[in-house]
Scaffold this active site. Structure first.
Site, PDB file in Angstrom:
ATOM      1  CG  ASP A 219      41.548  25.237  34.850  1.00 47.56           C
ATOM      2  OD1 ASP A 219      42.805  24.551  35.682  1.00 47.56           O
ATOM      3  OD2 ASP A 219      40.212  24.356  35.528  1.00 47.56           O
ATOM      4  CG  HIS A 242      42.970  28.647  37.963  1.00 49.63           C
ATOM      5  ND1 HIS A 242      42.085  27.565  38.103  1.00 49.63           N
ATOM      6  CD2 HIS A 242      41.989  29.445  37.271  1.00 49.63           C
ATOM      7  CE1 HIS A 242      40.983  27.650  37.167  1.00 49.63           C
ATOM      8  NE2 HIS A 242      40.716  28.944  37.274  1.00 49.63           N
TER       9      HIS A 242
END
Ligand SMILES: *[C@@H]1O[C@H](CO)[C@@H](O)[C@H](O)[C@H]1NC(C)=O
Ligand SMILES: *[C@@H]1O[C@H](CO)[C@@H](O)[C@H](O)[C@H]1NC(C)=O
Length: 393
Positions: A219, A242
């Site tokens: 993430d 991310h």
């Protein structure tokens, strides 16, 4: 000798004694409190006892964790009534979370520090052993939310230096409600497909610096939530993951804003985003201002530069379909490299509250050896120097 000079000498002796004892750094070895380095015996209570002893010390205190593996359940290190305001935890070993995710998966946090003032953590590895929980989550079965590996709440003057955090069930490190924290030389890692394993999440905090750190997770490498100011993030390698994100912001109507954030000298490798600002498409009086993204290298990044003010997964919970979060004074400077998609720059600002004073300077992003393209809505500001892709400002 007179009575007065006797008293003076005694006072002097007490003074010297007091001073020398306050300068001593007392060491609390977790093994002396019963911790076992076999990776199987539960060392939770011994670690807590070492903490209680160090915390009660009126001198600077060091908790020492020798080489070896230590199995720990969820622990709360409470600092509220500590006498010592200089506790060091020196870790030469590895702390292991239980591999059965049910043991800590519903507790929110694994290693939690609350109201601690003046804590330094040096070295060590913390292993959240999250793989079984990720598999459960990915399979769509019902499973616990998972625990953040290392969390600091309402704490001041924190130093974390040289720590490795791996395979957290959820976030690896959380800084919440803290003032003055310096995280340096960390390694944070989890597989690129592990769900919700953000590297470092910061919220409601001021004066946080993250320096010389390598983060690759499933993430955000670093996520910056509401209520943060004076953040300094420098010399970061990010990927997989991310990217570095301000947001998601603007879920609440009343929300503390984000201001004075510097993100510089970052290499993003194969990440979903590079530098991102993301807000919910909901009414909010939040804001993001005075942010500098500087000296970034993008290597095959899907969305190198992105502002997304229309975040609303599945078009649920966004009554007005426009974000109220006001974004202003954002500078992008010296950002170059490659995009993995055609649109390398996307400024999708709110129609309700357009972005203002966005500055782009010396940006050069390409897509498959061709110029990339830009897509912008409701974004105002200026470009200077080379800005490729152009056409936005
Ligand atoms: C912005 O934050 C930096 C630390 O990141 C701090 O040194 C500086 O004083 C802050 N500036 C303002 C105007 O608060
Ligand atoms: C942008 O970068 C590409 C690839 O490195 C390079 O060929 C091009 O000359 C650069 N453009 C400018 C205007 O600097």
């Amino acid at each position: 000798m007179t009575f007065t000079s006797n008293i003076l000498i005694s006072l002097l002796a007490i003074f010297i004694l007091f001073n020398s004892s306050s300068a001593a750094n007392l060491v609390y070895n977790v093994k002396n409190y019963g911790a076992k380095s076999d990776g199987k015996s539960d060392s939770t209570t011994p670690f807590l006892s070492a903490w209680v002893a160090a915390c009660a010390s009126t001198s600077p205190a060091t908790i020492y964790v020798p080489p070896g593996n230590y199995l720990l359940r969820s622990i709360m290190f409470a600092g509220q009534s500590c006498k010592s305001s200089a506790i060091t935890i020196r870790i030469d070993g590895t702390l292991l979370a239980p591999s059965d995710y049910n043991v800590i998966g519903n507790s929110g946090n694994w290693l939690k520090f609350e109201r601690v003032n003046g804590l330094s953590i040096y070295g060590g590895t913390i292993d959240g052993q999250g793989s079984r929980l990720w598999a459960c989550k990915t399979s769509g079965k019902s499973c616990p939310h998972g625990a953040t590996s290392l969390a600091f709440y309402n704490s001041n003057n924190i130093v974390i230096n040289g720590l490795t955090s791996t395979n957290s069930q959820m976030f690896h490190i959380l800084i919440d409600g803290c003032h003055s924290a310096k995280l340096q030389g960390l390694k944070v890692s989890a597989p690129g497909d592990s769900p919700n394993t953000d590297g470092i999440h910061i919220q409601e905090s001021t004066g946080v610096a993250i320096l010389s750190t390598h983060i690759g997770t499933g993430d955000d490498c670093i996520s910056i939530g509401h209520g943060n100011s004076n953040l300094w993030i420098e010399n970061i390698a990010c990927g997989p993951g991310h990217g570095i994100s301000i947001g998601s912001l603007g879920w609440d109507l009343e929300e503390a804003g984000v201001q004075n954030v510097t993100v510089r000298t970052v290499t993003f490798t194969g990440t979903e985003n590079g530098v991102r600002v993301k807000t919910w498409a909901r009414p909010s009086n939040g804001f993001v201002r005075n942010v500098v993204f500087q000296h970034a290298l993008m290597v095959n990044v899907h969305n190198p530069i992105i502002i997304d003010q229309n975040y609303c997964p599945d078009h649920k919970n966004c009554p007005s379909q426009g974000s109220g979060v006001k974004i202003s004074d954002i500078t992008y400077q010296d950002i170059h490299g490659t995009s993995a998609t055609q649109v390398a720059m996307k400024l999708d600002c709110s129609k309700n509250s357009p972005c203002s004073n966005i500055k782009m300077e010396d940006v050069n992003l390409s897509y498959m050896d061709q110029p990339a393209s830009a897509s912008c809505e409701n974004a105002g500001g200026e470009a200077s120097g080379t800005v490729e892709p152009s056409g936005c400002l």
